[in-house]
Design a protein around this motif. Structure first.
Motif, PDB file in Angstrom:
ATOM      1  N   SER A   1      35.679 106.443  91.507  1.00 57.08           N
ATOM      2  CA  SER A   1      37.112 106.276  90.906  1.00 57.08           C
ATOM      3  C   SER A   1      38.008 107.194  91.878  1.00 57.08           C
ATOM      4  N   LEU A   2      37.834 108.176  92.177  1.00 56.94           N
ATOM      5  CA  LEU A   2      38.886 108.886  92.655  1.00 56.94           C
ATOM      6  C   LEU A   2      38.981 108.229  94.107  1.00 56.94           C
ATOM      7  N   SER A   3      38.020 107.887  94.939  1.00 61.86           N
ATOM      8  CA  SER A   3      38.145 107.339  96.083  1.00 61.86           C
ATOM      9  C   SER A   3      38.717 106.255  96.340  1.00 61.86           C
ATOM     10  N   LEU A   4      38.568 105.341  95.263  1.00 66.65           N
ATOM     11  CA  LEU A   4      39.517 103.875  95.269  1.00 66.65           C
ATOM     12  C   LEU A   4      40.905 104.334  94.852  1.00 66.65           C
ATOM     13  N   GLY A   5      41.487 105.184  94.460  1.00 70.89           N
ATOM     14  CA  GLY A   5      42.649 105.689  94.335  1.00 70.89           C
ATOM     15  C   GLY A   5      43.343 106.291  95.411  1.00 70.89           C
TER      16      GLY A   5
ATOM     17  N   THR B   1      36.792  98.124  99.501  1.00 73.27           N
ATOM     18  CA  THR B   1      35.913  97.182  99.239  1.00 73.27           C
ATOM     19  C   THR B   1      34.248  98.023  99.279  1.00 73.27           C
ATOM     20  N   PHE B   2      34.137  98.770 100.296  1.00 71.71           N
ATOM     21  CA  PHE B   2      33.081  99.554  99.976  1.00 71.71           C
ATOM     22  C   PHE B   2      32.771 100.529  98.829  1.00 71.71           C
ATOM     23  N   HIS B   3      33.819 101.366  98.625  1.00 65.93           N
ATOM     24  CA  HIS B   3      33.994 102.197  97.452  1.00 65.93           C
ATOM     25  C   HIS B   3      33.922 101.242  96.029  1.00 65.93           C
TER      26      HIS B   3
ATOM     27  N   THR C   1      43.312 103.414 101.644  1.00 68.24           N
ATOM     28  CA  THR C   1      44.023 102.375 102.037  1.00 68.24           C
ATOM     29  C   THR C   1      43.266 101.211 102.575  1.00 68.24           C
ATOM     30  N   ARG C   2      42.754 101.260 103.431  1.00 68.92           N
ATOM     31  CA  ARG C   2      42.166 100.135 104.166  1.00 68.92           C
ATOM     32  C   ARG C   2      41.271  99.270 103.337  1.00 68.92           C
TER      33      ARG C   2
ATOM     34  N   ALA D   1      42.059 110.998 104.090  1.00 72.60           N
ATOM     35  CA  ALA D   1      41.402 110.745 102.926  1.00 72.60           C
ATOM     36  C   ALA D   1      40.107 109.750 102.940  1.00 72.60           C
ATOM     37  N   GLU D   2      40.453 108.746 103.803  1.00 75.22           N
ATOM     38  CA  GLU D   2      39.197 107.878 103.991  1.00 75.22           C
ATOM     39  C   GLU D   2      38.115 108.497 104.761  1.00 75.22           C
ATOM     40  N   MET D   3      38.162 109.627 105.603  1.00 71.64           N
ATOM     41  CA  MET D   3      37.422 110.298 106.285  1.00 71.64           C
ATOM     42  C   MET D   3      36.640 110.915 105.359  1.00 71.64           C
TER      43      MET D   3
END
Length: 337
Positions: A110-114, A123-125, A117-118, A12-14
């Motif tokens: 908003s989707l990315s923040l949900g 913080t970036f998103h 994990t790291r 998900a982070e990638m």
């Protein structure tokens, strides 16, 4: 305590970081042209803010990718824009485009923040989200001041709380239909507006595109956007509600190539992706059967158009692959039937 930034990136982070990089690299190209050609002194600082935000994001992402030994995406570069090309869109339309870009950024962040994990990725998103909030605020406020902001329709305030008493609330395909709910009005308004913005962008892109197949694809997209805009506007008008204004006049007569065909197709594809998401959300939020069915019938149409755009990108070697899962069959060097 373990350093959370030393944990490997999840899929998900990638995904979110890779997508953010591609989108910001495209935004830098588009916003650089807007900033170079803007004439309105009030619009200038808003474009500058958006451009600086995208450049900052790219810088942070470059550092993160290098730290993670993650190949930095190519995205879009200086060769994808002609800085000497004449102005293509009016400053009024650019401001409208910036606000729409901010709204899309709000949804994506908003989707990315949900799903990330790291802590450093979160913080970036979160910073990206805050920048989108600010861009939306700045563009909306200036549009209100300049009198170009189009408000959604007004309806009378309810006298009391009511409950649905029978299946007639859902309506039918034919015959008498109940009044639109405010939720249905909102989604119809949004989809009229986004199709109008998309139609204007495509109209401008068609004037400056170079490949014949790209121009034909864009002209088809313009007709599609006009068709969908008319369908949603007609539903609003039949309910005696106003539809958003058109932005066709926001395009100049310039035919000098500005953006590469690769960038143009990507931007159109991004609009289509957002449109499919909007239609799906609107369909789920529209209890009236005729409206839900209308959305359901239009989604395959724009999905097919999106597929044709992907075919053009693949044919020309423009489609950059996102990170993928390991091919275990290939790694095991075994043949399977």
């Amino acid at each position: 305590m373990q350093d959370k930034s030393e944990v490997r990136l999840t899929a998900a982070e990638m995904s979110t970081l890779w997508s953010q990089y591609i989108n910001d690299s495209a935004s830098v190209c588009v916003l650089s042209h807007f900033l170079e050609k803007v004439e309105d002194d009030e619009v200038h600082p808003i474009i500058e803010f958006a451009l600086n935000t995208s450049k900052r994001n790219l810088s942070l992402l470059n550092e993160l990718f290098q730290k993670e030994d993650f190949p930095v995406p190519i995205g879009f570069i200086e060769e994808d824009i002609n800085p000497k090309a004449p102005k293509l869109f009016s400053d009024t339309f650019v401001l409208m485009y910036l606000r729409n870009m901010a709204v899309l950024g709000l949804a994506a962040s908003s989707l990315s923040l949900g799903i990330v994990t790291r802590e450093d990725i979160f913080t970036f998103h979160n910073d990206v989200l805050n920048s989108s909030v600010k861009l939306q605020y700045l563009s909306r406020e200036l549009m209100l001041i300049q009198g170009t902001y189009v408000r959604p329709p007004f309806v009378s305030t309810p006298d009391k709380v009511d409950f649905v008493e029978n299946q007639q609330f859902l309506g039918g395909i034919l015959g008498k239909k109940r009044p639109l709910t405010t939720v249905e009005i909102t989604h119809l308004f949004i989809n009229v507006q986004t199709n109008a913005i998309g139609k204007t962008l495509i109209l401008g892109f068609a004037q400056v595109a170079q490949k014949k197949e790209v121009i034909q694809y864009l002209l088809r997209g313009k007709q599609l956007a006009q068709k969908h805009e008319d369908i949603f506007s007609d539903i609003l008008k039949k309910a005696d509600l106003p539809a958003p204004m058109s932005w066709d006049s926001a395009v100049t007569d310039s035919t000098t190539p500005i953006f590469s065909d690769k960038l143009i197709i990507f931007l159109v594809s991004a609009m289509i992706t957002a449109g499919i998401g909007n239609y799906g959300t609107a369909m789920a939020a529209s209890p009236r059967k005729d409206i839900a069915i209308k959305y359901a019938s239009l989604i395959p149409e724009i999905s097919l158009y999106a597929e044709d755009g992907a075919d053009i990108m693949i044919k020309n070697g423009w489609l950059e692959e996102p990170p993928q899962s390991d091919d275990r069959k290939k790694l095991a060097k075994k043949e399977y039937e």
